[in-house]
Design a protein around this motif. Structure first.
Motif, short mmCIF file in Angstrom:
data_model
loop_
_atom_site.label_atom_id
_atom_site.label_comp_id
_atom_site.label_asym_id
_atom_site.label_seq_id
_atom_site.Cartn_x
_atom_site.Cartn_y
_atom_site.Cartn_z
N SER A 59 46.41 57.38 -14.22
CA SER A 59 46.64 58.46 -13.26
C SER A 59 45.89 58.22 -11.95
O SER A 59 46.41 58.51 -10.86
CB SER A 59 46.22 59.80 -13.87
N PHE A 60 44.68 57.69 -12.03
CA PHE A 60 43.85 57.53 -10.83
C PHE A 60 44.14 56.23 -10.08
O PHE A 60 44.01 56.17 -8.86
CB PHE A 60 42.37 57.58 -11.21
N ALA A 61 44.54 55.19 -10.78
CA ALA A 61 44.73 53.88 -10.16
C ALA A 61 45.96 53.86 -9.25
O ALA A 61 46.98 54.47 -9.56
CB ALA A 61 44.87 52.81 -11.24
N ASP A 62 45.85 53.16 -8.13
CA ASP A 62 47.00 52.92 -7.26
C ASP A 62 47.75 51.67 -7.67
O ASP A 62 48.95 51.54 -7.40
CB ASP A 62 46.53 52.75 -5.81
N LEU A 63 47.04 50.74 -8.30
CA LEU A 63 47.64 49.47 -8.69
C LEU A 63 47.04 49.03 -10.02
O LEU A 63 45.82 49.05 -10.19
CB LEU A 63 47.36 48.41 -7.62
N ILE A 64 47.90 48.67 -10.96
CA ILE A 64 47.47 48.15 -12.25
C ILE A 64 48.21 46.84 -12.48
O ILE A 64 49.44 46.80 -12.43
CB ILE A 64 47.77 49.13 -13.40
N VAL A 65 47.46 45.77 -12.70
CA VAL A 65 48.09 44.46 -12.84
C VAL A 65 47.52 43.71 -14.04
O VAL A 65 46.44 44.03 -14.54
CB VAL A 65 47.87 43.59 -11.57
N ILE A 66 48.28 42.74 -14.49
CA ILE A 66 47.74 41.71 -15.37
C ILE A 66 47.49 40.51 -14.48
O ILE A 66 48.42 39.96 -13.88
CB ILE A 66 48.71 41.36 -16.50
N GLY A 67 46.22 40.15 -14.32
CA GLY A 67 45.88 39.10 -13.38
C GLY A 67 44.69 38.28 -13.84
O GLY A 67 44.02 38.60 -14.83
N THR A 68 44.42 37.21 -13.08
CA THR A 68 43.39 36.25 -13.45
C THR A 68 42.60 35.83 -12.22
O THR A 68 43.19 35.45 -11.19
CB THR A 68 44.02 34.99 -14.08
N VAL A 102 52.92 43.36 -12.71
CA VAL A 102 52.49 44.64 -12.15
C VAL A 102 52.87 45.74 -13.12
O VAL A 102 54.05 45.94 -13.41
CB VAL A 102 53.13 44.88 -10.77
N LEU A 103 51.88 46.45 -13.64
CA LEU A 103 52.12 47.57 -14.56
C LEU A 103 52.31 48.89 -13.82
O LEU A 103 52.98 49.79 -14.31
CB LEU A 103 50.96 47.68 -15.54
N LYS A 104 51.71 48.99 -12.63
CA LYS A 104 51.88 50.16 -11.77
C LYS A 104 51.60 49.73 -10.35
O LYS A 104 50.61 49.05 -10.09
CB LYS A 104 50.93 51.30 -12.17
N GLU A 144 36.54 33.49 -14.39
CA GLU A 144 37.59 32.58 -13.95
C GLU A 144 38.52 32.22 -15.11
O GLU A 144 38.07 31.86 -16.20
CB GLU A 144 36.97 31.30 -13.39
N GLY A 145 39.83 32.34 -14.89
CA GLY A 145 40.80 31.95 -15.91
C GLY A 145 41.01 32.95 -17.03
O GLY A 145 41.82 32.71 -17.92
N ASP A 146 40.32 34.09 -16.98
CA ASP A 146 40.42 35.09 -18.05
C ASP A 146 41.48 36.14 -17.66
O ASP A 146 41.23 37.01 -16.83
CB ASP A 146 39.07 35.76 -18.27
N LYS A 147 42.66 36.04 -18.23
CA LYS A 147 43.75 36.98 -17.92
C LYS A 147 43.37 38.38 -18.40
O LYS A 147 42.98 38.56 -19.55
CB LYS A 147 45.05 36.51 -18.56
N SER A 148 43.50 39.37 -17.51
CA SER A 148 43.02 40.72 -17.82
C SER A 148 43.95 41.78 -17.26
O SER A 148 44.69 41.54 -16.29
CB SER A 148 41.62 40.93 -17.22
N VAL A 149 43.92 42.97 -17.87
CA VAL A 149 44.51 44.16 -17.28
C VAL A 149 43.47 44.73 -16.33
O VAL A 149 42.33 44.99 -16.72
CB VAL A 149 44.88 45.21 -18.34
N ILE A 150 43.85 44.93 -15.05
CA ILE A 150 42.88 45.34 -14.03
C ILE A 150 43.38 46.60 -13.34
O ILE A 150 44.51 46.66 -12.85
CB ILE A 150 42.69 44.22 -12.99
N PHE A 151 42.51 47.63 -13.30
CA PHE A 151 42.83 48.92 -12.68
C PHE A 151 42.20 48.97 -11.29
O PHE A 151 40.98 48.79 -11.16
CB PHE A 151 42.34 50.07 -13.54
#
Length: 204
Positions: A59-68, A102-104, A144-151
């Motif tokens: 709800s609070f995040a403007d952008l949610i991604v899976i990124g590295t 991109v999740l959101k 570095e190199g660690d794929k993550s869900v990032i809010f």
């Protein structure tokens, strides 16, 4: 123990975040060491909004991604600002991440050739002629190199910054390195919230 924020206080919490998270540095400093990092580490107490579940984060995040993160922390761009008398005012690191999904948020981010630059609340600085890692509330950088869900939340300058400190990024690795390096209480919180995030976005 972190201060808890109920869902009903989101509006006030959002205002508090914008005013305080990237504001002036205050509070006491705690010195720590790291087995993997020879530099001195100083963690600064900070007021920030703490979200307890995946729905609140979403709800609070403007952008949610899976990124590295594409660089080692030492190779990233630390930023610091100072008052007129030379006193440290603010600090952060600009971290480049490649995006898988991109999740959101705006899908066109995926179509950009360059990595997305985001803000992390820590930096390598020279303090009293000593290389020092300065961080807020023991925040640990994206590896570095660690794929993550990032809010992420967009600030007034159009930059995206990680929200919820260490509990605003969740590794897709089977055994996240963060759970090994964090203290026991935060590692337990991380595991619970990570499970909720993975269930919400179908990442199990």
């Amino acid at each position: 123990m972190r201060r808890k924020i109920n869902t009903g206080l989101f509006v006030a919490a959002a205002a508090l975040l914008l005013v305080m998270v990237w504001g002036n540095i205050s509070g006491s400093m705690l010195e720590a060491t790291s087995d993997s990092d020879p530099s001195k580490t100083i963690s600064i107490h900070a007021n920030f909004v703490n979200f307890e579940n995946a729905d609140q984060l979403d709800s609070f995040a403007d952008l949610i991604v899976i990124g590295t993160a594409v660089q080692r922390f030492e190779e990233r761009n630390p930023v610091s600002t100072h008052f007129d008398d030379g006193t440290l005012q603010d600090f952060y690191t600009l971290t480049d991440i490649s995006i898988d999904k991109v999740l959101k948020g705006p899908e066109q981010i995926l179509q950009e050739d360059a990595p997305l630059t985001i803000i992390e609340p820590l930096a390598y600085l020279d303090i009293e002629n000593e290389k020092t890692k300065l961080t807020r509330e023991n925040y640990i950088e994206l590896y570095e190199g660690d794929k993550s869900v990032i809010f992420l939340k967009k600030n007034t300058f159009g930059q995206y910054a990680i929200i919820n400190q260490n509990l605003g990024k969740f590794s897709l690795n089977e055994t996240p390195e963060f759970q090994v390096t964090a203290d026991n209480e935060e590692a337990a919180e991380y595991a619970i919230l990570r499970k909720d995030v993975f269930e919400k976005y179908g990442l199990n």
